[in-house]
Structures are given as structure tokens and as C-alpha cells.
Write a protein that holds these residues in place. Structure first.
Motif, PDB file in Angstrom:
ATOM      1  N   ARG A  74       0.802  -1.215   0.000  1.00  0.00           N
ATOM      2  CA  ARG A  74       0.000   0.000   0.000  1.00  0.00           C
ATOM      3  C   ARG A  74       0.836   1.267   0.000  1.00  0.00           C
ATOM      4  N   ASP A  75       2.140   1.151   0.229  1.00  0.00           N
ATOM      5  CA  ASP A  75       2.986   2.339   0.225  1.00  0.00           C
ATOM      6  C   ASP A  75       3.535   2.663  -1.164  1.00  0.00           C
ATOM      7  N   ASP A  76       3.344   1.753  -2.132  1.00  0.00           N
ATOM      8  CA  ASP A  76       3.957   1.937  -3.438  1.00  0.00           C
ATOM      9  C   ASP A  76       3.127   2.807  -4.376  1.00  0.00           C
ATOM     10  N   ILE A  77       1.826   2.799  -4.233  1.00  0.00           N
ATOM     11  CA  ILE A  77       0.963   3.627  -5.059  1.00  0.00           C
ATOM     12  C   ILE A  77      -0.105   4.234  -4.168  1.00  0.00           C
ATOM     13  N   PRO A  78      -0.620   5.413  -4.534  1.00  0.00           N
ATOM     14  CA  PRO A  78      -1.570   6.101  -3.664  1.00  0.00           C
ATOM     15  C   PRO A  78      -3.002   5.580  -3.765  1.00  0.00           C
ATOM     16  N   TYR A  79      -3.206   4.468  -4.457  1.00  0.00           N
ATOM     17  CA  TYR A  79      -4.496   3.795  -4.436  1.00  0.00           C
ATOM     18  C   TYR A  79      -4.201   2.320  -4.236  1.00  0.00           C
ATOM     19  N   ASP A  80      -5.228   1.524  -3.887  1.00  0.00           N
ATOM     20  CA  ASP A  80      -4.944   0.173  -3.415  1.00  0.00           C
ATOM     21  C   ASP A  80      -4.519  -0.773  -4.543  1.00  0.00           C
ATOM     22  N   VAL A  81      -3.612  -1.672  -4.204  1.00  0.00           N
ATOM     23  CA  VAL A  81      -3.053  -2.611  -5.171  1.00  0.00           C
ATOM     24  C   VAL A  81      -4.127  -3.541  -5.720  1.00  0.00           C
ATOM     25  N   THR A  82      -5.012  -4.025  -4.862  1.00  0.00           N
ATOM     26  CA  THR A  82      -6.037  -4.957  -5.327  1.00  0.00           C
ATOM     27  C   THR A  82      -6.949  -4.299  -6.354  1.00  0.00           C
ATOM     28  N   PHE A  83      -7.209  -3.046  -6.183  1.00  0.00           N
ATOM     29  CA  PHE A  83      -8.030  -2.303  -7.137  1.00  0.00           C
ATOM     30  C   PHE A  83      -7.336  -2.253  -8.500  1.00  0.00           C
ATOM     31  N   LEU A  84      -6.033  -1.994  -8.508  1.00  0.00           N
ATOM     32  CA  LEU A  84      -5.261  -1.970  -9.751  1.00  0.00           C
ATOM     33  C   LEU A  84      -5.284  -3.340 -10.414  1.00  0.00           C
ATOM     34  N   ARG A  85      -5.110  -4.387  -9.625  1.00  0.00           N
ATOM     35  CA  ARG A  85      -5.108  -5.738 -10.191  1.00  0.00           C
ATOM     36  C   ARG A  85      -6.444  -6.047 -10.864  1.00  0.00           C
ATOM     37  N   SER A  86      -7.542  -5.646 -10.241  1.00  0.00           N
ATOM     38  CA  SER A  86      -8.858  -5.896 -10.834  1.00  0.00           C
ATOM     39  C   SER A  86      -9.012  -5.165 -12.161  1.00  0.00           C
ATOM     40  N   LEU A  87      -8.561  -3.924 -12.225  1.00  0.00           N
ATOM     41  CA  LEU A  87      -8.684  -3.157 -13.459  1.00  0.00           C
ATOM     42  C   LEU A  87      -7.828  -3.759 -14.569  1.00  0.00           C
ATOM     43  N   VAL A  88      -6.616  -4.193 -14.235  1.00  0.00           N
ATOM     44  CA  VAL A  88      -5.749  -4.822 -15.237  1.00  0.00           C
ATOM     45  C   VAL A  88      -6.390  -6.119 -15.736  1.00  0.00           C
ATOM     46  N   ALA A  89      -6.935  -6.915 -14.814  1.00  0.00           N
ATOM     47  CA  ALA A  89      -7.589  -8.171 -15.205  1.00  0.00           C
ATOM     48  C   ALA A  89      -8.796  -7.901 -16.101  1.00  0.00           C
ATOM     49  N   LEU A  90      -9.587  -6.886 -15.774  1.00  0.00           N
ATOM     50  CA  LEU A  90     -10.750  -6.552 -16.593  1.00  0.00           C
ATOM     51  C   LEU A  90     -10.321  -6.123 -17.993  1.00  0.00           C
ATOM     52  N   ALA A  91      -9.225  -5.381 -18.084  1.00  0.00           N
ATOM     53  CA  ALA A  91      -8.735  -4.951 -19.395  1.00  0.00           C
ATOM     54  C   ALA A  91      -8.291  -6.151 -20.236  1.00  0.00           C
ATOM     55  N   ARG A  92      -7.687  -7.146 -19.597  1.00  0.00           N
ATOM     56  CA  ARG A  92      -7.272  -8.337 -20.352  1.00  0.00           C
ATOM     57  C   ARG A  92      -8.490  -9.143 -20.804  1.00  0.00           C
ATOM     58  N   ALA A  93      -9.510  -9.216 -19.940  1.00  0.00           N
ATOM     59  CA  ALA A  93     -10.738  -9.907 -20.334  1.00  0.00           C
ATOM     60  C   ALA A  93     -11.414  -9.186 -21.490  1.00  0.00           C
ATOM     61  N   ARG A  94     -11.382  -7.867 -21.451  1.00  0.00           N
ATOM     62  CA  ARG A  94     -11.976  -7.081 -22.536  1.00  0.00           C
ATOM     63  C   ARG A  94     -11.251  -7.332 -23.855  1.00  0.00           C
ATOM     64  N   LYS A  95      -9.929  -7.481 -23.803  1.00  0.00           N
ATOM     65  CA  LYS A  95      -9.166  -7.789 -25.013  1.00  0.00           C
ATOM     66  C   LYS A  95      -9.590  -9.137 -25.578  1.00  0.00           C
ATOM     67  N   LEU A  96      -9.821 -10.115 -24.708  1.00  0.00           N
ATOM     68  CA  LEU A  96     -10.278 -11.425 -25.139  1.00  0.00           C
ATOM     69  C   LEU A  96     -11.650 -11.318 -25.804  1.00  0.00           C
ATOM     70  N   TYR A  97     -12.564 -10.569 -25.176  1.00  0.00           N
ATOM     71  CA  TYR A  97     -13.927 -10.479 -25.695  1.00  0.00           C
ATOM     72  C   TYR A  97     -14.017  -9.615 -26.952  1.00  0.00           C
ATOM     73  N   ARG A  98     -13.011  -8.813 -27.239  1.00  0.00           N
ATOM     74  CA  ARG A  98     -13.015  -8.077 -28.502  1.00  0.00           C
ATOM     75  C   ARG A  98     -12.946  -9.018 -29.691  1.00  0.00           C
ATOM     76  N   ASN A  99     -12.388 -10.196 -29.499  1.00  0.00           N
ATOM     77  CA  ASN A  99     -12.371 -11.211 -30.551  1.00  0.00           C
ATOM     78  C   ASN A  99     -13.621 -12.072 -30.526  1.00  0.00           C
ATOM     79  N   LEU A 100     -14.530 -11.801 -29.588  1.00  0.00           N
ATOM     80  CA  LEU A 100     -15.792 -12.540 -29.462  1.00  0.00           C
ATOM     81  C   LEU A 100     -16.942 -11.531 -29.475  1.00  0.00           C
ATOM     82  N   PRO A 101     -17.096 -10.764 -30.554  1.00  0.00           N
ATOM     83  CA  PRO A 101     -18.012  -9.618 -30.522  1.00  0.00           C
ATOM     84  C   PRO A 101     -19.468  -9.970 -30.307  1.00  0.00           C
ATOM     85  N   GLU A 102     -19.881 -11.176 -30.657  1.00  0.00           N
ATOM     86  CA  GLU A 102     -21.291 -11.541 -30.514  1.00  0.00           C
ATOM     87  C   GLU A 102     -21.596 -12.176 -29.157  1.00  0.00           C
ATOM     88  N   ALA A 103     -20.564 -12.457 -28.380  1.00  0.00           N
ATOM     89  CA  ALA A 103     -20.780 -13.101 -27.080  1.00  0.00           C
ATOM     90  C   ALA A 103     -21.288 -12.086 -26.063  1.00  0.00           C
TER      91      ALA A 103
END
Length: 999
Positions: free
Chosen positions: A680-709
């Protein structure tokens, strides 16, 4: 003489014996197939061959016949509903947008592509009562989960059989009653019946999206619970029959008034839309304009028993005794509302935006201001020289894209976006972090904190930003408020301090009010003659100002055109000195400034307590609630206690005006450490929050190849960073999602709940869920460009309930050559042409019947949420079986390069060899053409060219079946460069007589 009494007794005995005999008659429900009503003919012609065969002669047909026979006697006659429903399902099924036809591009899944109308066609061809029980399946699937719906089916079938048995005992029966009494339906067949109806709901919801959304918004506003009945059977049959009668009358043009929630269930599940008049504080008329409803078919909703509940919609509660193997009946709760609707992946991102705002104060929750902030932030963090970190910043790009859509959308689309953002803010605060307040970032990701903001801003521009801030704030700061700047470098151990006015002042010798600055210089670089304010031109050539730090300061001040005064450090340390130190001739030095500067120059930790007590800076200014840390920052913003944080508009303006230091700002969001090593001292917002956003972005990249899903909105109830697939996608060294992580990701987003271990998918080639098939690209791509990580989506299913994980059986079996076909083997010399001689090759998927349930953590439940099924991909030539393929194993070996003496290579698409060299085959003593499967099976003893040009189906099948021949397989993209072939063989130290070139 026989007595009348004996005759009566004998007669009764005969009836009982006849009844007992009838009860033991075995009826084969698969023997009878009825002619479907003409309204359903469009559906019948649009179904795939597999689904139609299953519906007419398979287990689903038997289930429909049994259920129809079981309930038919007590169902109301609803011919109008039956006709209208047939027209609606045919309308949807005939539209290729919602019911695509399988093609060669779908590979082995071609026969499974398309809308699942199996249960509808089975009901339409099964006679009296079957269509009504299909409608019940849709009704239950709308309100309940699969496991709950199956348990309800089990309960009402059991109760129905008991009811019919009692009629049989009381001699109140016909032959249909006798038949129905002995009906038994396996739970697995009920699961398949439910799954087919559930898949159809998804397809029909998509086809009728506008009307269905409008209807569900009305339902959301009702907040009505259904009245519980004594038994599950009474609960279900009451709601079912009321819905059947209501809709049948509406379709015929008879207006209806609804005073209970039960009658509304059919409206939500059967995709027929009467006009609605909703009574309340104001009367709302909604015109659905459905041509299946005759004129006058208006439903008036004026429920008298509405309750104020936390959630909207129709709620339905029942005790389910068949949900678990052991224990008391489980009180279950079904809800019909808009939240149950499946949504495109972009809606999940919008929910995430709302989740991000869930702990932000109301002043930071104006959606359009947030959108402008996100866009500004994303633009400056995507400069070319920072591309190496962009994969971690992908979440910001993802959010800014939705922000841009919000600002540029209009009408209903904008309304919908705002609804989903508001839903995320209201209900899904834990989507990005488990503990909302402890783990969510402060507003603007902490940039609203003056200290954090100033750390991210370029040094000189910070002065302009602070001045702008107070101009926009509407506050009137004291005339003598001063901004302090400490230079990062020192002169002889002394840090030069620079002061600038916060508001313009009237300066002697200048017209109008202007800003001014002062530099506090170390004694060797000051001069008694400079104790008064001077113009820059008077000082620029003074020899004392040769030091680079001083010159830099002077240059900056000159560029800004601000008069500068120079102070001896002794004048600040000991203002009582006169003559040899600077005296502020026009204004006295405030006592608070004099006190504070003493500690600014050389802070003593022992004096921090005294500084803490002295919060006043200059005249009337206070630090507010922040500690005055002199060593950590170049600037200390002077703020009033009543307004300790920066506004989002000011931060956005500062970003857009180019005042931010990109390096500092990027380090604020993207730390240097590994994402799993952060604390928690490395960034001024929580690490778990950053991890969730990064994971969501990777999932979004996957679903961009699945446009009808589409995805299940309930997935927002899961905290993303804690999911089992997130660890893989958050690995800094893993730039692409693995095949197993991709499958685990879509399994969770599609079901809305299942978070499975990645090793569950080690041998999986595809996943089937409701009306979706997610298949590895290895099943539908050319072997030259195989990718094991990418997935492909097709609309369809393999006819199984829940989440079905398709396993590859693990063996490649090739048809053996025989003497009956040897005359078809010609092995003609290769003539240099690449052509397709395998046009009749096709791939097909079949299920072996092997199934194995997966442990999903739900102990004691009767129904399987997820399970393995074994699926074989087979190659056929002109309808004749050629081989069973283990494509997953082939791709693994292709990546490794070797298997049992066989080797693999891909020729480059472009190379540096000239045309003459590329066509030179002199290194190969003899080249033979392989132009059919018989020639491939009975391979020549020399090098050969397999000619299946641009036919990915045949090329994939041929590449996967060459293992046991001990040949090097070289795959060309189109044309063959023989110089490249020779290099590939030499690199692998292969035999020039034992190669296959696949063109």
C-alpha cells in the motif's frame, strides 16, 4: 342363484383388475410424432439437422411427449397463444442474424451452430399439452437458476403423478390418466429440457431486445412478491395457468386487468408484447405495437399489493426439497427483473466505472465530468515513448473509450449507459475491491489530494496551476499569500528557495498588478546592493549569478516576465540583522513567515511539534488537515480547512493544459515493482483495485475477438482480482492470455459465477454454455497460423445443460489402407502447381457419451453446474470417415517441433530468395503429389507435396494425422519456396527423402 351383492363385488373386482393391468402397460413415447402446427413450420425449416432429429426422434422428443401427457388434462385451451407463439418463434428462427447457419468456416461445430429451438420443435410435434409445458420451461428459466428450475420440475412431476394416482384409485380416469401415472423422467433429461428453453430465451431476448428491455423496465418498477401457496405444485400451476389464459385473451384482442403478479410471468418469458397501461401516481401507456396482438389487446397493471422493497421486479419464493440430496427443503428466491438480462461486455465495463465511483464523494460523481477526466488522463499516458508500459495502462484506455462513448452518445443509448454506471455505483462496489472503503482509491485516483497532485506536475507549471486553482475557486486569498518552491539541487549544501505570489500585487515602477518572485540565496551569492526588488535587466549580467541553478531560476523568471527580488538567507534566519541583510522595505515580514522559514531552511525533527502547533502560514492561511512535510515535496499548497481537496474540473484542466509531468504521473499509476510485490505504500491507491482493473482490461481484449458473445451481469458480484484466472493475466511476463486462462475467463463471465482452476482446462478444446460455444482456434484455423490462446465464439450448443467442457480423447486414429482401394493411389510426379484436391474433406464433432462432473465447491447439490464431456473431432472425405484427430496434442507438438522422429516447420510468408532459387527442386531426387486421402494413407517412399491449397479444413486434418509416418512436415502459406524448404530440412538434419510439404 347368485346374489346381487356378489355380482357387485365381482364387478368392482374386475374394474380394479383391469385398472391394475392398464397401469402396467408400457407406452413408448418415441413412437408417435405429430404434425407440427403450420405456424411453427418456419422454425422447423430453420433448425439444424442435428437439432431437428433430436426434437423429432431423440430424448428431447420423448421428454416433451411425457410432460405433455402428464399435464394435458388440466391445462386451459389456449389456441390463440399457441398460434401467436409459433409465428413469433418462426420469425426469430428465420432471421440469420439470430439463428446463423453452420458453414465450413465453423469447422467441426457447423452442425451445432444456430439457435436452440429443440424443445419448441419437440413440443410442436408431440401433441396436446406439450407446447404449454415448453412455455412453462421458459417461465421457470426466466425466474430461477438451472438447478432450482430442475428441482421445481421434479417436485411438480412427483405431485402430478400423486394427483393422477389418486384419481385412478377413485375410478376418475381415462386412458390418458393411466398412461400419465406411470411416467418417469430422469433428472438429466429434465436438465436438458431446461437447458434448451434457457438457450432459446437468450436468443429471443436478443432478437426482441428493444421490446423486452422496455417491458423489463416496467416490471422493475413493480416491486411485487407472488403470494405463496401451500405447495410448490400449486404455486407453479397457478402462475402457469393464469399466464396462459391472460396472454391468450390479450392476443385475441380482449383487454385484461392484472391484479396479481402471477399472471405477469408469461409476459416476461414468451416474447409476445401487448400494449401496457401502468397505473400509479400517474398513468403510463406503453405502446409495444406487436402485430401478434389484435386491436384491443391492452393489459392494465394496477396491482393493489405492491410493497416497497430494496429491489424491483417480481419476486417468487418457494421451498425446494429436491435441490440437495440431504437436508430440509431449501427456501429459494427467484426474481424477474432487468438485472437478469445478459449484456454485451461493454456494459460490464460501464458497471466497473460505476463501481470505481462507489466510494467517491458526490462532488466527484458527475458522470460527464468523470468521463472528461478519464479521457484527459488516458491521452497523456499513451505517448509513444511510454508504450512499453501500456499493457498495464490498458485499463485506463478501456475506461476512456467508454467515457468517450458516454460524452458522444444521445437518446436511449446515453440513458442506458448512465443506467449501467449508476447500477455499478449502487450495487457492485466490491467488483474491483473486496472491502469498499479500505481498498478503493480516493477520488481522481488520489490526484485530488494537493500533495499527490503537485508530485505529478512539472515544477515550473505548478505555480501557474496553483494560481489558476484559486482563480477558479472563487475564494479571495490574502494579498500576501506566497507559494514556496525548493530547487532539487543545492549549492554548497544550501537548497535555494523560491517564493512567488499567489495573487497579483501592485509593484512600484510597474503599471497594474503583477506577480512577483523572490529567491533566497546562500550568503556567498548575495550582495548587500541587491536587498531591494530589482528588474531582471539590472541583474542578468551581474557576476555573482554565474551558478547554473541561479541562472536557470533567472531564465524562468525572465520568461514569465515577473519582477524578482533576491534575499540573503541571513535575512530569513535572523530578520533582526540590519544593513547586511535584506529588509522588506514596502511591507513587514509577517511573524508567522519569519517563524516558519526558520524551519523550512533547516528543519529539525525535534522542532516538529512546535511546527505542528504553528499551522498558520503567512496571513491567515492554514495547511488544513495535512502535515507540513518539507522534505518530500517541491511545493506545499496553501489551502483553507473548508475545502481541502482539488476539484475534478481543475485536475482535468491541468491535465489538458499540459501542466502534468508525464514521467511522474505515469509512475503514480504504474509502479516499477511487479504487480504482486506491491504494497500500500507503493501507489496512492490500493493494489487490489489496480489488479482488478488490469484483469478486466485483459478480459476485454479477449472479448473483442468474441463480438457476438454476451456475459452475465451477475459476474459483477465477484471481486475480479481474487479470481483464479487473474493470476495468469496479471503476470508481467505473460503478454497474452494462455488457452486455459482464456477458457477460465469466459466460463466465469458467461455463467456469472463459476471461478474454476486453470488446470481444469488443460485438455479442453471447447466450452458449451446455453447458446454459446467457445472453441479454441485450433479447431477452426489453418495450421500455418495456429494460435492456442485465441478463442472463437459461435452461437449454438452441443445440447447439454450447464457448462460443458469438451475434452479431446487423446488419440489420433487414421484409417488404414486396404487392398480394395489401392487403385485410387496414383502418386503422380509433382508438377509445380499448388491446388486444392481435398475439397470434399470435412470436420465433424461427435460426443462419445463419456461425462465426468466437476467439483465447483457446492456440496450436496443434485445437479451438475459444470462437467467434462468427451468429444471427438473426425475428418471425413466425401462422407466417409478418414480419421479421428487429437488437435490439441498436435498443436502442442507443433510448438515443440518434434514427435517420434517427425518434425514440423512453417515456411515464411515472404523470404529473400529470388524466383529461380525458390523454384529449384534439385535438392530433392523425386517429388510426388498427394492428391487424396488414399494417397496420403499409403504414402510414397520419397518426398511429397500434399496439395490442399487454401483449404484450411483439409490442411488441418492432414497436418494432425501425419505423426506416425516419421516425416518432416513443412507447412507453406501458399506458394512453396524450395530454397526455404531445403534450409528447414538442413536445420533439422532431416532426410530429404522423408518430407511432406503441405501447400
Amino acid at each position: 342363484m347368485t346374489s346381487i351383492g356378489k355380482f357387485v363385488v365381482a364387478g368392482a373386482s374386475a374394474v380394479q383388475e383391469s385398472t391394475l393391468a392398464l397401469a402396467h402397460i408400457n407406452f413408448d413415447f418415441s413412437l408417435i410424432k405429430m404434425e407440427a402446427p403450420v405456424e411453427y413450420s418456419g422454425l422447423g425449416s430453420a433448425l439444424s439437422k442435428n437439432r431437428k432429429r433430436e426434437a423429432e426422434t431423440g430424448p428431447t422428443h420423448i421428454t416433451a411427449r411425457k410432460l405433455g401427457a402428464l399435464f394435458a388434462d388440466d391445462l386451459p385451451h389456449t389456441p390463440n397463444l399457441s398460434r401467436a407463439y409459433g409465428l413469433r418463434v418462426s420469425q426469430i428462427a428465420e432471421d440469420p442474424k439470430f439463428n446463423p447457419r453452420g458453414s465450413a468456416a465453423d469447422g467441426p461445430f457447423a452442425e451445432y451452430v444456430g439457435a436452440d429451438g429443440t424443445s419448441i420443435w419437440a413440443a410442436a410435434t408431440s401433441g396436446n399439452g406439450a407446447l404449454a409445458v415448453h412455455l412453462l420451461a421458459c417461465l421457470l428459466a426466466r425466474a430461477w437458476s438451472s438447478a432450482e428450475a430442475i428441482s421445481i420440475w421434479t417436485a411438480i412431476i412427483e405431485a402430478r403423478r400423486s394427483l393422477l394416482q389418486s384419481r385412478l384409485n377413485e375410478q376418475q380416469f381415462n386412458i390418458g390418466t393411466v398412461t400419465a401415472c406411470q411416467i418417469a423422467i430422469e433428472r438429466e433429461k429434465l436438465a436438458e429440457w431446461d437447458a434448451s428453453a434457457r438457450a432459446w430465451l437468450r436468443t429471443a431476448d436478443t432478437a426482441m431486445r428493444v421490446r423486452q428491455t422496455q417491458l423489463m423496465l416496467i416490471i422493475d418498477n413493480l416491486n411485487v412478491p407472488l403470494q405463496s401457496k401451500p405447495t410448490v405444485y400449486q404455486d407453479v400451476t397457478d402462475a402457469w395457468t393464469k399466464s396462459l389464459v391472460l396472454l391468450d385473451k390479450l392476443i385475441s384482442g380482449v383487454p385484461q386487468s392484472v391484479e396479481s403478479g402471477e399472471a405477469l410471468l408469461g409476459l416476461c418469458a414468451w416474447h409476445i408484447y401487448p400494449d401496457i397501461c401502468a397505473l400509479g401516481k400517474t398513468t403510463t401507456l406503453v405502446d409495444q405495437n406487436d402485430n401478434l396482438i389484435k386491436k384491443g389487446g391492452l393489459v392494465t397493471i394496477g396491482l393493489n399489493n405492491l410493497r416497497n422493497t430494496a429491489t424491483g421486479g417480481i419476486s417468487w419464493s418457494m421451498p425446494l426439497a429436491h435441490l440437495r440430496y440431504y437436508g430440509k427443503a431449501v427456501m429459494s428466491h427467484g426474481v424477474i427483473d432487468s438485472q437478469k438480462t445478459r449484456v454485451p461486455f461493454d456494459r460490464i465495463i460501464q458497471v466497473a466505472m460505476g463501481s470505481m465511483l462507489s466510494t467517491w464523494d458526490s462532488q466527484y460523481s458527475n458522470f460527464e465530468e468523470v468521463a472528461q477526466f478519464l479521457i484527459a488522463l488516458a491521452q497523456i499516458t499513451q505517448t509513444p515513448h511510454r508504450r512499453r508500459k501500456l499493457w498495464l495502462m490498458g485499463w485506463l484506455t478501456m475506461l476512456s473509450e467508454q467515457a468517450y462513448r458516454l460524452l458522444h452518445s444521445h437518446g436511449s443509448e446515453k440513458t442506458e449507459m448512465v443506467r449501467y454506471i449508476a447500477l455499478g455505483r449502487r450495487r457492485f462496489g466490491k467488483f474491483l475491491a473486496k472491502t469498499e472503503f479500505d481498498h478503493h482509491p480516493h477520488p481522481c485516483f488520489g490526484l485530488n489530494d494537493p500533495n499527490v497532485f503537485l508530485e505529478s506536475i512539472e515544477s515550473e507549471r505548478a505555480i501557474a496551476s496553483l494560481r489558476t486553482l484559486y482563480q477558479q475557486s472563487g475564494n479571495t486569498p490574502p494579498e500576501r499569500a506566497i507559494i514556496r518552491r525548493a530547487h532539487p539541487k543545492t549549492i554548497d549544501g544550501f537548497r535555494i528557495l523560491e517564493y512567488a505570489t499567489l495573487v497579483p500585487q501592485q509593484i512600484p515602477g510597474f503599471e497594474g498588478k503583477r506577480h512577483r518572485r523572490w529567491l533566497i540565496l546562500p550568503t556567498p551569492h548575495s550582495d548587500d546592493s541587491l536587498h531591494n526588488d530589482r528588474r531582471m535587466e539590472d541583474l542578468i549580467d551581474y557576476p555573482r549569478f554565474e551558478h547554473e541553478i541561479i541562472k536557470r531560476s533567472l531564465t524562468i523568471i525572465e520568461l514569465h516576465g515577473e519582477p524578482c527580488g533576491f534575499l540573503d538567507d541571513r535575512s530569513m534566519m535572523k530578520p533582526e540583522l540590519k544593513g547586511s541583510s535584506f529588509i522588506w522595505t514596502d511591507r513587514a515580514v509577517p511573524r508567522s513567515l519569519e517563524h516558519l522559514m526558520r524551519y523550512c531552511l533547516k528543519p529539525d525533527p525535534a522542532d516538529y511539534e512546535e511546527i505542528e502547533k504553528s499551522k498558520r502560514i503567512f496571513i491567515g492561511w492554514q495547511i488544513g488537515h495535512l502535515d507540513h512535510e518539507y522534505m518530500g515535496f517541491e511545493y506545499q499548497l496553501l489551502i483553507e480547512p473548508s475545502d481541502p481537496h482539488l476539484s475534478m474540473q481543475f485536475i482535468t484542466h491541468s491535465i489538458n493544459s499540459g501542466h502534468m509531468d508525464l514521467t511522474k504521473l505515469l509512475s503514480h499509476f504504474v509502479p516499477q515493482k511487479h504487480i504482486f510485490e506491491l504494497d500500500r505504500d507503493d501507489i496512492p491507491y490500493d493494489v487490489t483495485f489496480l489488479r482488478s482493473l488490469v484483469a478486466l482490461a485483459r478480459a476485454r481484449k479477449l472479448y473483442r475477438n468474441l463480438p457476438e458473445a454476451e456475459v452475465d451481469l451477475n459476474v459483477a458480484s465477484i471481486t475480479l482480482w481474487s479470481t483464479k484466472w487473474a493470476a495468469n493475466v496479471l503476470d508481467l511476463g505473460q503478454r497474452e492470455m494462455t488457452r486455459t486462462a482464456s477458457f477460465a475467463c469466459v466460463a466465469m463471465f458467461d455463467t456469472g459465477c463459476l471461478d474454476l482452476d486453470l488446470n481444469v482446462f488443460d485438455e479442453v478444446i471447447a466450452v458449451s454454455s446455453a447458446n454459446n460455444i467457445y472453441a479454441s482456434e485450433i479447431l477452426s484455423g489453418d495450421p500455418w497460423q495456429l494460435s492456442t490462446s485465441n478463442l472463437r465464439h459461435v452461437t449454438g450448443n452441443v445440447g447439454k445443460p450447464g457448462l460443458a467442457l469438451l475434452l479431446s480423447p487423446g488419440d489420433t486414429i487414421l484409417r488404414e489402407p486396404d487392398l480394395e482401394t489401392w487403385e485410387l493411389v496414383n502418386h503422380v510426379p509433382y508438377d509445380g502447381k499448388c491446388e486444392d484436391n481435398f475439397k470434399a474433406t470435412s470436420l465433424h464433432l461427435s460426443l462419445t457419451g463419456y461425462e465426468q462432473p466437476l467439483n465447483t465447491g457446492e456440496q450436496g447439490r443434485r445437479d451438475k453446474e459444470a462437467y467434462y464431456i468427451e468429444a471427438v473431432v473426425s475428418a471425413y472425405d466425401r462422407g466417409t470417415w478418414v480419421a479421428d484427430l487429437d488437435l490439441l496434442y498436435f498443436v502442442r507438438r507443433f510448438g515443440a517441433g518434434w514427435y517420434n522422429g517427425s518434425a514440423f516447420a512453417r515456411l515464411p510468408n515472404f523470404c529473400a530468395h529470388d524466383a529461380a532459387l525458390g523454384k529449384n527442386t534439385s535438392a530433392f531426387a523425386k517429388l510426388t503429389s498427394i492428391d487424396n486421402w488414399y494417397e496420403f494413407q499409403d504414402a510414397p517412399k520419397n518426398a511429397a507435396v500434399i496439395r490442399a491449397s487454401r483449404n484450411w479444413v483439409a490442411r488441418l486434418a492432414l497436418a494432425a494425422t501425419h505423426f506416425d509416418k516419421g516425416y518432416i512436415l513443412i507447412i507453406a502459406f501458399e506458394d512453396i519456396c524450395w530454397a526455404c524448404v531445403q534450409e528447414s530440412v538442413e536445420e533439422r538434419k532431416g532426410d530429404f527423402e522423408k518430407i511432406f510439404v503441405l501447400c
